[in-house]
Design a protein around this motif. Structure first.
Motif, short mmCIF file in Angstrom:
data_model
loop_
_atom_site.label_atom_id
_atom_site.label_comp_id
_atom_site.label_asym_id
_atom_site.label_seq_id
_atom_site.Cartn_x
_atom_site.Cartn_y
_atom_site.Cartn_z
N SER A 259 1.05 -1.62 0.13
CA SER A 259 0.07 0.30 -0.27
C SER A 259 0.77 0.88 -0.25
N THR A 260 2.22 1.47 1.45
CA THR A 260 3.05 2.60 0.88
C THR A 260 3.32 2.56 -0.67
N ARG B 293 -0.78 -5.62 10.93
CA ARG B 293 -1.43 -4.53 10.36
C ARG B 293 -1.06 -4.38 9.17
N HIS B 294 -1.35 -4.84 7.53
CA HIS B 294 -0.97 -3.92 6.58
C HIS B 294 -0.45 -2.54 6.70
N LYS B 295 -0.85 -2.05 7.24
CA LYS B 295 -0.46 -0.46 7.30
C LYS B 295 0.54 -0.02 8.12
N THR B 296 0.90 -0.29 9.28
CA THR B 296 2.15 -0.05 10.46
C THR B 296 2.99 -1.28 10.78
#
Length: 323
Positions: free
Chosen positions: A54-55, A196-199
């Motif tokens: 995602s990043t 978590r995908h984000k963090t």
């Protein structure tokens, strides 16, 4: 026999009016000149194994949009406050929300700082890189009950959407992206473990009966727990996720109407609702933050700020009504 010599000069000018050094030949261009778009794209490729997908997608999108604004590549040294302010105005003229503008700016800043020896964060001093407060996304516990009780056709997509929403709520507000990518191998000894995908934060959740009940409805030979994705290849799976996210959000609107829920439902609603209910039950902020996988408690505060406002209003009403 006469000899004719033909000279051609090609000059490309960027929006700031400067000659674009990045379009000179390597022989003509001083060695210290570095083209931002090309260098940043190379950096994204180099980082693809060390950052979340995602990043990387955020970086690629920001570069693609910035490239449309610039029309051609530019030297890193040319990136300054004037150029970025113009980019911000260009984005705002396209009616993009503040948070989208901020996402592009923060992605560019991150890439620029990875590329440049001299920190260029000051170039972003006059553009918006914060997070604007959005509408309150939580619904009440009564609304969750309405969603749970509404009659839906068994095995329909809307029934799946309702199960995913409830599972996200039961699983400490698990984000939709993590639910979509959840694999059966992540469930063992009555525990659900995921990062978590984000963090990248590791979260361990004891399975409640209501969670197991939903999981068991979707038993299959797939490695994924829920029938949301098919491909196991990262890039294909991520694009499947984006398409499913769009479809999921559209279906949530239909589900809300059928259940008589007046507030707008999105993929974030279950997450915000869990945080709101936990806060109302006097669960400590650090505990809520840990459950949500937030690396910064300030992020958690944005989830419950509306509740804080409500509590202040209620407290003030009690105080002034005594006079």
């Amino acid at each position: 026999m006469g000899i004719s010599i033909r000279f051609e000069i090609h000059i490309l000018v960027n929006r700031s009016g400067r000659v674009n050094e990045c379009h000179k030949t390597s022989e003509d261009r001083p060695s210290q000149k570095r083209c931002f778009l090309k260098s940043a794209a190379d950096e994204v490729e180099r980082l693809k194994c060390s950052l979340s997908y995602s990043t990387l997608e955020n970086y690629k999108t920001a570069l693609r949009v910035f490239s449309k604004y610039l029309k051609q590549d530019i030297d890193i040294a040319s990136i300054n406050q004037t150029l970025l302010k113009g980019f911000e105005r260009w984005l705002r003229d396209k009616n993009l929300c503040l948070n989208t503008v901020s996402c592009y700016m923060r992605s560019l800043r991150s890439l620029l700082n990875k590329l440049d020896i001299e920190n260029k964060s000051h170039a972003f001093g006059n553009v918006y890189t914060g997070r604007a407060r959005t509408e309150k996304r939580a619904v009440s516990e009564e609304d969750v009950s309405r969603l749970k009780q509404v009659e839906l056709r068994p095995h329909s997509f809307l029934s799946l959407v309702r199960d995913i929403f409830l599972f996200s709520y039961y699983a400490l507000g698990m984000p939709f992206v993590d639910v979509a990518f959840l694999r059966r191998s992540q469930i063992s000894d009555n525990l659900l473990t995921y990062h978590r995908h984000k963090t990248g934060q590791r979260i361990v959740i004891p399975l409640e009966y209501c969670m197991s009940e939903i999981i068991n409805r979707y038993k299959s030979d797939s490695e994924y727990v829920f029938p949301l994705l098919h491909s196991l290849e990262t890039q294909k799976a991520y694009h499947e996720y984006l398409r499913m996210l769009n479809r999921y959000n559209r279906a949530l609107k239909t589900l809300a109407i059928k259940a008589g829920v007046m507030k707008r439902l999105t993929s974030y609603t279950a997450r915000h609702t869990w945080a709101s209910v936990a806060y109302n039950e006097n669960v400590d902020l650090p505990v809520i933050s840990r459950a949500l996988g937030h690396t910064n408690p300030q992020t958690t505060l944005t989830y419950i700020r509306g509740i804080n406002d409500d509590r202040l209003a209620q407290a003030n009403h009690k105080i002034v009504s005594r006079v």
